[in-house]
Enzyme design. Structure first.
Site, PDB file in Angstrom:
ATOM      1  N   LYS A 157      55.375 -70.685 130.584  1.00 35.56           N
ATOM      2  CA  LYS A 157      54.082 -70.357 129.468  1.00 35.56           C
ATOM      3  C   LYS A 157      53.968 -71.828 128.633  1.00 35.56           C
ATOM      4  O   LYS A 157      54.891 -72.020 128.247  1.00 35.56           O
ATOM      5  CB  LYS A 157      54.248 -69.050 128.819  1.00 35.56           C
ATOM      6  CG  LYS A 157      53.019 -68.733 127.670  1.00 35.56           C
ATOM      7  CD  LYS A 157      53.350 -67.350 127.190  1.00 35.56           C
ATOM      8  CE  LYS A 157      54.222 -67.475 126.031  1.00 35.56           C
ATOM      9  NZ  LYS A 157      54.029 -66.000 125.255  1.00 35.56           N
ATOM     10  N   THR A 191      45.786 -68.155 115.831  1.00 35.55           N
ATOM     11  CA  THR A 191      47.133 -69.077 115.414  1.00 35.55           C
ATOM     12  C   THR A 191      47.920 -69.157 116.647  1.00 35.55           C
ATOM     13  O   THR A 191      48.466 -70.109 116.953  1.00 35.55           O
ATOM     14  CB  THR A 191      47.870 -67.837 114.685  1.00 35.55           C
ATOM     15  OG1 THR A 191      47.223 -67.607 113.396  1.00 35.55           O
ATOM     16  CG2 THR A 191      49.436 -68.268 114.508  1.00 35.55           C
ATOM     17  N   ARG A 226      63.388 -72.329 124.696  1.00 33.38           N
ATOM     18  CA  ARG A 226      61.942 -73.109 125.084  1.00 33.38           C
ATOM     19  C   ARG A 226      62.006 -74.741 124.411  1.00 33.38           C
ATOM     20  O   ARG A 226      62.757 -75.012 123.559  1.00 33.38           O
ATOM     21  CB  ARG A 226      60.942 -72.318 124.391  1.00 33.38           C
ATOM     22  CG  ARG A 226      60.871 -71.995 122.993  1.00 33.38           C
ATOM     23  CD  ARG A 226      59.628 -71.104 122.445  1.00 33.38           C
ATOM     24  NE  ARG A 226      59.959 -70.518 121.298  1.00 33.38           N
ATOM     25  CZ  ARG A 226      59.495 -69.273 120.949  1.00 33.38           C
ATOM     26  NH1 ARG A 226      58.778 -68.763 121.856  1.00 33.38           N
ATOM     27  NH2 ARG A 226      59.643 -68.663 119.874  1.00 33.38           N
ATOM     28  N   ASP A 251      48.276 -56.542 104.250  1.00 28.86           N
ATOM     29  CA  ASP A 251      48.005 -57.928 104.363  1.00 28.86           C
ATOM     30  C   ASP A 251      47.566 -58.416 103.136  1.00 28.86           C
ATOM     31  O   ASP A 251      46.871 -57.906 102.437  1.00 28.86           O
ATOM     32  CB  ASP A 251      47.067 -58.016 105.756  1.00 28.86           C
ATOM     33  CG  ASP A 251      47.005 -59.467 106.245  1.00 28.86           C
ATOM     34  OD1 ASP A 251      47.271 -59.493 107.390  1.00 28.86           O
ATOM     35  OD2 ASP A 251      46.683 -60.384 105.519  1.00 28.86           O
ATOM     36  N   ALA A 286      46.218 -60.903 114.656  1.00 31.73           N
ATOM     37  CA  ALA A 286      45.793 -60.691 116.040  1.00 31.73           C
ATOM     38  C   ALA A 286      47.048 -59.822 116.587  1.00 31.73           C
ATOM     39  O   ALA A 286      46.631 -59.024 117.579  1.00 31.73           O
ATOM     40  CB  ALA A 286      45.989 -61.935 116.672  1.00 31.73           C
ATOM     41  N   GLN A 287      48.107 -59.803 116.371  1.00 29.31           N
ATOM     42  CA  GLN A 287      49.355 -59.212 117.028  1.00 29.31           C
ATOM     43  C   GLN A 287      49.094 -57.403 116.411  1.00 29.31           C
ATOM     44  O   GLN A 287      49.707 -56.816 117.313  1.00 29.31           O
ATOM     45  CB  GLN A 287      50.575 -59.742 116.722  1.00 29.31           C
ATOM     46  CG  GLN A 287      50.708 -61.209 117.032  1.00 29.31           C
ATOM     47  CD  GLN A 287      50.459 -61.509 118.185  1.00 29.31           C
ATOM     48  OE1 GLN A 287      50.901 -60.879 119.250  1.00 29.31           O
ATOM     49  NE2 GLN A 287      49.905 -62.564 118.737  1.00 29.31           N
ATOM     50  N   GLU A 342      54.897 -75.117 122.562  1.00 31.07           N
ATOM     51  CA  GLU A 342      55.890 -74.665 123.346  1.00 31.07           C
ATOM     52  C   GLU A 342      55.886 -74.604 124.634  1.00 31.07           C
ATOM     53  O   GLU A 342      54.648 -73.912 125.044  1.00 31.07           O
ATOM     54  CB  GLU A 342      56.734 -73.754 122.913  1.00 31.07           C
ATOM     55  CG  GLU A 342      56.848 -73.696 121.328  1.00 31.07           C
ATOM     56  CD  GLU A 342      57.412 -72.361 120.442  1.00 31.07           C
ATOM     57  OE1 GLU A 342      58.248 -72.501 119.544  1.00 31.07           O
ATOM     58  OE2 GLU A 342      56.652 -71.442 120.797  1.00 31.07           O
ATOM     59  N   ASP A 373      59.495 -66.973 113.739  1.00 37.90           N
ATOM     60  CA  ASP A 373      59.951 -67.591 115.236  1.00 37.90           C
ATOM     61  C   ASP A 373      59.931 -69.061 115.208  1.00 37.90           C
ATOM     62  O   ASP A 373      59.669 -69.676 116.445  1.00 37.90           O
ATOM     63  CB  ASP A 373      58.801 -67.039 116.382  1.00 37.90           C
ATOM     64  CG  ASP A 373      57.270 -67.292 115.793  1.00 37.90           C
ATOM     65  OD1 ASP A 373      57.291 -67.951 114.885  1.00 37.90           O
ATOM     66  OD2 ASP A 373      56.451 -66.980 116.516  1.00 37.90           O
TER      67      ASP A 373
HETATM   68  P1  NAD Z   1      47.555 -64.130 112.786  1.00 37.39           P
HETATM   69  O1  NAD Z   1      47.393 -65.497 111.915  1.00 37.39           O
HETATM   70  O2  NAD Z   1      46.375 -63.645 113.599  1.00 37.39           O
HETATM   71  O3  NAD Z   1      47.844 -63.200 111.469  1.00 37.39           O
HETATM   72  C1  NAD Z   1      48.950 -63.271 110.645  1.00 37.39           C
HETATM   73  C2  NAD Z   1      48.606 -62.287 109.454  1.00 37.39           C
HETATM   74  O4  NAD Z   1      49.675 -62.362 108.453  1.00 37.39           O
HETATM   75  C3  NAD Z   1      47.199 -62.716 108.558  1.00 37.39           C
HETATM   76  O5  NAD Z   1      46.349 -61.724 108.588  1.00 37.39           O
HETATM   77  C4  NAD Z   1      47.872 -63.122 107.136  1.00 37.39           C
HETATM   78  O6  NAD Z   1      46.675 -62.971 106.257  1.00 37.39           O
HETATM   79  C5  NAD Z   1      48.895 -62.235 107.379  1.00 37.39           C
HETATM   80  N1  NAD Z   1      50.016 -62.906 105.915  1.00 37.39           N
HETATM   81  C6  NAD Z   1      50.449 -64.045 106.053  1.00 37.39           C
HETATM   82  N2  NAD Z   1      51.138 -64.183 105.029  1.00 37.39           N
HETATM   83  C7  NAD Z   1      51.508 -63.037 104.474  1.00 37.39           C
HETATM   84  C8  NAD Z   1      52.090 -62.301 103.356  1.00 37.39           C
HETATM   85  N3  NAD Z   1      53.255 -63.179 102.639  1.00 37.39           N
HETATM   86  N4  NAD Z   1      51.954 -60.839 103.440  1.00 37.39           N
HETATM   87  C9  NAD Z   1      51.447 -60.011 104.191  1.00 37.39           C
HETATM   88  N5  NAD Z   1      50.465 -60.639 105.074  1.00 37.39           N
HETATM   89  C10 NAD Z   1      50.641 -61.861 105.207  1.00 37.39           C
HETATM   90  O7  NAD Z   1      48.831 -64.320 113.371  1.00 37.39           O
HETATM   91  P2  NAD Z   1      49.297 -63.240 114.726  1.00 37.39           P
HETATM   92  O8  NAD Z   1      48.684 -64.042 116.090  1.00 37.39           O
HETATM   93  O9  NAD Z   1      48.976 -62.016 114.357  1.00 37.39           O
HETATM   94  O10 NAD Z   1      50.615 -63.581 114.797  1.00 37.39           O
HETATM   95  C11 NAD Z   1      51.340 -63.102 113.847  1.00 37.39           C
HETATM   96  C12 NAD Z   1      52.957 -63.840 114.005  1.00 37.39           C
HETATM   97  O11 NAD Z   1      53.855 -63.458 115.016  1.00 37.39           O
HETATM   98  C13 NAD Z   1      53.089 -65.539 113.872  1.00 37.39           C
HETATM   99  O12 NAD Z   1      54.166 -65.565 112.917  1.00 37.39           O
HETATM  100  C14 NAD Z   1      53.254 -65.844 115.316  1.00 37.39           C
HETATM  101  O13 NAD Z   1      53.922 -67.072 115.435  1.00 37.39           O
HETATM  102  C15 NAD Z   1      54.388 -64.691 115.759  1.00 37.39           C
HETATM  103  N6  NAD Z   1      54.222 -64.338 117.010  1.00 37.39           N
HETATM  104  C16 NAD Z   1      55.601 -63.906 117.439  1.00 37.39           C
HETATM  105  C17 NAD Z   1      55.579 -63.512 118.886  1.00 37.39           C
HETATM  106  C18 NAD Z   1      57.238 -63.060 119.176  1.00 37.39           C
HETATM  107  O14 NAD Z   1      57.400 -62.857 120.392  1.00 37.39           O
HETATM  108  N7  NAD Z   1      58.031 -62.889 118.597  1.00 37.39           N
HETATM  109  C19 NAD Z   1      54.675 -63.517 119.459  1.00 37.39           C
HETATM  110  C20 NAD Z   1      53.465 -63.797 119.309  1.00 37.39           C
HETATM  111  C21 NAD Z   1      53.236 -64.227 118.018  1.00 37.39           C
END
Ligand code: NAD
Length: 349
Positions: free
Chosen positions: A79, A94, A55, A171, A149-150, A66, A237
């Site tokens: 996307k 996020t 990407r 968390d 969120a995920q 991205e 990522d």
């Molecule tokens: P989000 O910000 O909604 O949630 C992340 C959570 O992680 C938060 O609740 C935060 O408090 C917690 N957190 C941060 N540091 C921590 C730690 N050291 N220990 C425990 N918890 C901790 O983000 P999201 O939308 O849920 O995305 C999560 C991650 O997944 C992001 O890094 C995002 O970039 C990644 N992501 C990857 C893909 C993929 O295809 N691989 C797709 C979507 C999102």
């Protein structure tokens, strides 16, 4: 009920957030992700047919924006997605996204859709699809570290595709953990909230890490990962953004979406550029094994690849037929005489 007919060719079906939520709720999130996983599996099995490129990322101190393009002979898709870990602090997501699917034959867009919901669904569907090939037999318990969120999407996909029934959540923000526990208890999971990642991984056969922090974080240290575990690492990522201690990678068999992208963005950015990895398509086509032994540690180093979004776009395009889960968007200027674009403008005056 909205119907698309050939004379509507200048109108692009548009799936808003509201439409997407109705579409997903109409099917049920688990059935939606099962269906989506089947499209992803189909497309990964046709791997050689796709144009593939890492990407295109634009990094800034707060995050990344991205573009993720790919195409086969029939369709082109892309996307737009961002990743801004500090957004949550200001009340923003996020990750947000939207995407387009087009006809390769004439270049006209055939779908424009929200992809924030769809990204969570496709990420979880991909994780759980690979869980079927990489997780140990008869899994029932998954640790989920990072309850943003995920989180719930991952849990539901792993139940739908792998049979996970028990969750151990952690968390650093207790309110995120309480939110996930509430949502997932309502979905019928048995939940344990854990005060540390060490506690969360106890007894879990699958460990999902989905934290967000733009740094080399250490969510899991080597001593937390026992033999036979499958790690589904989705939060590392971006360059400079990882979740696992390097020693874990050295003990694991590593599976990635598309090595040229993951070597820059995934956990394996911590390893030598020639460290052996297996691409998912090789497992899905039966060319390489998934899990081979009970004591093996498997790692899906997920970063998200364009073909998953392409599959998601195809899936949504097929699912909206015969529903009212879209509207027709007037976004293509399409004069009767294709060369008289100016005349079209004047006639409208
Ligand atoms: P989000 O910000 O909604 O949630 C992340 C959570 O992680 C938060 O609740 C935060 O408090 C917690 N957190 C941060 N540091 C921590 C730690 N050291 N220990 C425990 N918890 C901790 O983000 P999201 O939308 O849920 O995305 C999560 C991650 O997944 C992001 O890094 C995002 O970039 C990644 N992501 C990857 C893909 C993929 O295809 N691989 C797709 C979507 C999102």
């Amino acid at each position: 009920m909205t119907h698309i007919t050939p004379s509507d060719r200048a109108y692009v079906p548009f799936v808003s957030v509201d439409h997407m939520m109705r579409l997903v709720n109409g099917m049920g999130a688990e059935a939606f992700m099962r269906g989506l996983a089947a499209y992803i599996e189909q497309d990964f099995r046709r791997w050689p047919e796709f144009d593939k490129t890492p990407r295109v990322a634009s990094h800034s101190p707060n995050g990344v924006i991205e573009l993720m393009p790919t195409a086969d002979r029939e369709n082109y898709g892309f996307k737009y997605v961002n990743g801004h870990p500090k957004n949550v602090r200001d009340g923003f997501q996020t990750v947000t996204a939207f995407g387009v699917l087009s006809s390769v034959a004439n270049g006209y867009p055939i779908l424009l859709t929200e992809m924030t919901m769809l990204t969570a669904l496709r990420t979880a569907a991909t994780s759980a699809l690979m869980g079927r090939y990489l997780a140990p037999r008869d899994v029932s318990t998954m640790a989920v570290i990072g309850n943003g969120a995920q989180c719930e999407f991952q849990a539901l996909a792993f139940r739908a595709l792998c049979g996970i029934e028990r969750l151990r959540l952690h968390d650093i923000d207790p309110s995120a953990m309480r939110k996930a526990a509430r949502n997932l208890a309502a979905e019928g999971f048995e939940i344990t909230c854990c005060d540390s990642p060490e506690n969360a991984v106890m007894g879990a056969q699958v460990i999902t890490t989905c934290t967000a922090d733009k740094q080399f974080a250490t969510i899991l240290t080597d001593n937390m990962v026992g033999a036979g575990v499958h790690i589904n690492a989705i939060g590392g990522d971006c360059p400079g953004k990882t979740e696992l201690h390097r020693d874990i990678l050295l003990r694991s068999d590593i599976f990635v979406e598309y090595a040229p992208q993951t070597r820059v963005e995934g956990e394996i950015q911590q390893l030598a550029a020639d460290h052996p990895v297996t691409e998912l398509w090789q497992v899905l086509r039966g060319e390489k094994p998934g899990r081979e032994a009970a004591e093996q540690i498997t790692l899906f180093d997920s970063v998200g690849f364009a073909i998953e979004d392409f599959s998601a776009l195809r899936f949504v395009k097929d699912r909206i037929v015969g529903t009212d889960c879209f509207e027709r968007l007037d976004m293509l200027a399409d004069p009767d005489d294709p060369r008289d674009l100016f005349g079209m403008l004047k006639r409208a005056a």
